[in-house]
Motif scaffolding. Structure first.
Motif, short mmCIF file in Angstrom:
data_model
loop_
_atom_site.label_atom_id
_atom_site.label_comp_id
_atom_site.label_asym_id
_atom_site.label_seq_id
_atom_site.Cartn_x
_atom_site.Cartn_y
_atom_site.Cartn_z
N SER A 119 14.95 -5.11 -61.63
CA SER A 119 14.37 -5.74 -62.94
C SER A 119 13.15 -6.35 -62.51
O SER A 119 12.27 -6.47 -63.33
CB SER A 119 15.47 -6.67 -63.78
OG SER A 119 15.73 -7.64 -62.79
N ARG B 275 10.08 -5.76 -65.30
CA ARG B 275 9.65 -7.08 -66.17
C ARG B 275 8.30 -7.29 -66.24
O ARG B 275 7.89 -7.29 -67.29
CB ARG B 275 10.30 -8.41 -66.02
CG ARG B 275 11.80 -8.34 -65.91
CD ARG B 275 12.42 -7.57 -66.96
NE ARG B 275 13.90 -7.54 -67.14
CZ ARG B 275 14.81 -6.71 -67.26
NH1 ARG B 275 14.27 -5.43 -67.24
NH2 ARG B 275 16.08 -6.95 -67.46
N HIS C 103 11.37 -12.36 -76.23
CA HIS C 103 12.15 -12.11 -75.54
C HIS C 103 13.55 -12.58 -75.87
O HIS C 103 13.63 -13.63 -76.23
CB HIS C 103 11.98 -11.56 -74.13
CG HIS C 103 11.70 -12.99 -73.39
ND1 HIS C 103 12.64 -13.42 -72.59
CD2 HIS C 103 10.61 -13.52 -73.03
CE1 HIS C 103 12.27 -14.56 -72.08
NE2 HIS C 103 11.01 -14.76 -72.22
N ALA D 171 15.95 -13.27 -72.90
CA ALA D 171 16.66 -13.62 -71.73
C ALA D 171 17.16 -14.94 -71.87
O ALA D 171 16.66 -16.08 -72.55
CB ALA D 171 15.55 -13.57 -70.60
N GLN E 28 19.97 -15.70 -66.58
CA GLN E 28 19.35 -14.48 -66.31
C GLN E 28 17.69 -14.83 -65.71
O GLN E 28 17.06 -15.39 -66.22
CB GLN E 28 19.07 -13.60 -67.58
CG GLN E 28 20.35 -13.20 -68.29
CD GLN E 28 20.28 -12.49 -69.26
OE1 GLN E 28 19.31 -12.70 -70.06
NE2 GLN E 28 21.09 -11.32 -69.65
N THR F 59 15.59 -12.86 -65.52
CA THR F 59 14.58 -12.16 -66.42
C THR F 59 13.83 -13.18 -67.32
O THR F 59 12.65 -12.97 -67.47
CB THR F 59 15.26 -11.17 -67.42
OG1 THR F 59 15.69 -9.92 -66.65
CG2 THR F 59 14.32 -10.62 -68.44
N LEU F 60 14.36 -14.35 -67.39
CA LEU F 60 13.70 -15.48 -68.22
C LEU F 60 12.51 -15.72 -67.51
O LEU F 60 11.19 -15.72 -68.24
CB LEU F 60 14.68 -16.76 -68.35
CG LEU F 60 14.13 -17.93 -68.95
CD1 LEU F 60 14.03 -17.43 -70.57
CD2 LEU F 60 15.13 -19.10 -68.99
N SER G 205 11.86 -16.99 -75.06
CA SER G 205 13.18 -16.55 -75.17
C SER G 205 13.95 -17.87 -76.34
O SER G 205 14.20 -19.09 -75.84
CB SER G 205 13.99 -16.41 -74.41
OG SER G 205 15.43 -16.36 -74.74
N ASP H 19 21.19 -3.02 -67.78
CA ASP H 19 19.93 -2.70 -67.74
C ASP H 19 19.64 -1.68 -66.89
O ASP H 19 20.31 -1.43 -65.90
CB ASP H 19 19.09 -3.93 -67.13
CG ASP H 19 17.74 -4.01 -66.98
OD1 ASP H 19 17.02 -3.83 -68.13
OD2 ASP H 19 17.21 -3.94 -66.08
#
Length: 407
Positions: free
Chosen positions: A112, A116, A137, A139, A143, A145-146, A164, A196
């Motif tokens: 990821s 991303r 988003h 996340a 996570q 991803t944030l 987010s 994912d």
């Protein structure tokens, strides 16, 4: 090169979307996977009165189900924007990751962290196209991803609001399912874990996989490496590299994306390429993640064999260090930063002599190399011949029996 802004306008809770600061009647771009969190965000935006929402679904060669994604957006009355980014993902992100042997702390190849920054770039391009001042988003704080998305959006220079709404305002899973069911989206209750996927990796986390001390991954989660009904016969695989890039599979030249796709199924059929790993969050806490990456496993292992065949030991030791710096920068969301770019230049410089072929035999859940052939090797093919030649070379520097060394 992208410049990091000193500050940004953050969206960190759902309440911030309704306090009047954000124009809900202007264009809003959201990243949409079709999962529970992203579907619920669209629902809340519509309920709050948003009238021009652009939900971006980015195709990366994973498990995207376009018909289901379209049904969700149609049900909620939101405009779906699909971006096919498979080619860009492979060429601009996976290819550099292969060169950097991007494995997180010797546990699993990163995934990821590669997708991303591309997703963030697509979102920024879309926001600029439609005149949106908001990118959202979904996340949450558990996570990684944030920070990857937020940092990428910042480095890309997006001047509007982004973030987010779940960062400071999480919503219980049961609440999301109940409210989405009320508008006809019943399928959300079937999700027992967060997933994912892209061409490089299929990843699972959260839900049933929260607890590292007690987790059992349902076999149904796996696709490429799923257990077959009948035994898989032994398979021979060869990968050809030019300047460190895979260019041919079993002697057939083909694009990198096609090599990855075929290897996922071929290597996965032997149950290879599964990873269980713990990844850190800001502050030091660790979270469990499960990965399925058959092609990544074989390609990274093959490239390392070729590196050891061509590069001297000290160079490889230094590259191992630079690889982890590269991984850290990608992991923390600084793909568009100067340090990762510098590390990339270093590993690409070392890629120039990496021409050759690595051959494998896959059988019974095991993989063994059968041939490592480099165009400019440092390896010895016959130790006795090499020893005799080395002795003759050494003696030639002596004064033919005088016992004196001649330089």
């Amino acid at each position: 090169m992208y410049a990091l802004k000193s500050s940004r306008r953050s969206i960190r809770s759902i309440r911030e979307l309704t306090d009047g600061e954000v124009d809900l009647h202007g264009p809003i771009v959201t990243l949409f996977s079709g999962g529970l969190d992203s579907s619920y965000l669209l629902y809340r935006l519509v309920q709050a009165g948003a009238t021009d929402v652009h939900a971006i679904s980015v195709g990366l060669g994973g498990d995207e189900r376009n018909t289901q994604i379209q049904r969700i957006t149609d049900t909620l009355g939101v405009r779906l924007r699909f971006s096919d980014a498979r080619a860009a993902f492979v060429e601009e992100f996976v290819r550099p990751a292969i060169a950097a042997s991007s494995v997180y702390l010797d546990t699993h190849p990163i995934s990821s962290s590669l997708s991303r920054p591309l997703i963030a770039r697509i979102a920024v391009d879309m926001a600029r196209e439609v005149g949106a001042q908001v990118i959202l988003h979904t996340a949450n704080r558990s996570q990684n991803t944030l920070r990857r998305l937020n940092c990428s959006l910042e480095l890309l220079g997006f001047e509007g609001y982004f973030g987010s709404p779940y960062e400071l305002d999480p919503v219980d899973r049961e609440v999301k399912i109940k409210e989405l069911r009320a508008v006809g989206l019943d399928e959300m209750a079937e999700r027992s874990a967060s997933g994912d996927s892209n061409l490089w990796c299929r990843e699972f986390e959260s839900g049933a996989l929260d607890d590292p001390e007690e987790h059992s991954v349902p076999e149904s989660y796996y696709r490429w490496s799923a257990v077959r009904d009948s035994p898989v016969p032994p398979t021979d695989v060869s990968v050809t590299f030019r300047a460190g890039v895979p260019v041919a599979l079993n002697g057939r030249q083909c694009p990198l994306a096609d090599i990855i796709e075929e290897l996922n199924w071929t290597v996965g059929a032997h149950g290879l390429g599964r990873y269980t790993g713990l990844e850190h969050l800001p502050g030091g806490a660790k979270v469990l993640e499960i990965r399925e990456m058959p092609a990544a496993w074989l390609l990274l292992a093959s490239r390392r064999h070729l590196e050891t065949a061509v590069l001297d030991a000290e160079t490889i030791r230094e590259k191992l260090h630079v690889e982890q710096v590269w991984v850290r920068e990608a992991l923390e969301g600084r793909w568009f930063g100067a340090l990762r770019a510098a590390c990339q230049a270093f590993v690409l410089q070392l890629s120039t002599p990496l021409d050759g072929v690595v051959r494998w035999r896959l059988s019974g859940g095991r993989a063994s190399t059968t041939s490592i052939v480099a165009d400019a090797p440092l390896y010895v093919r016959n130790r006795e011949d090499w020893e005799h030649a080395a002795i003759r070379s050494e003696l030639a520097h002596w004064g033919r029996g005088t016992g004196q060394w001649h330089s």
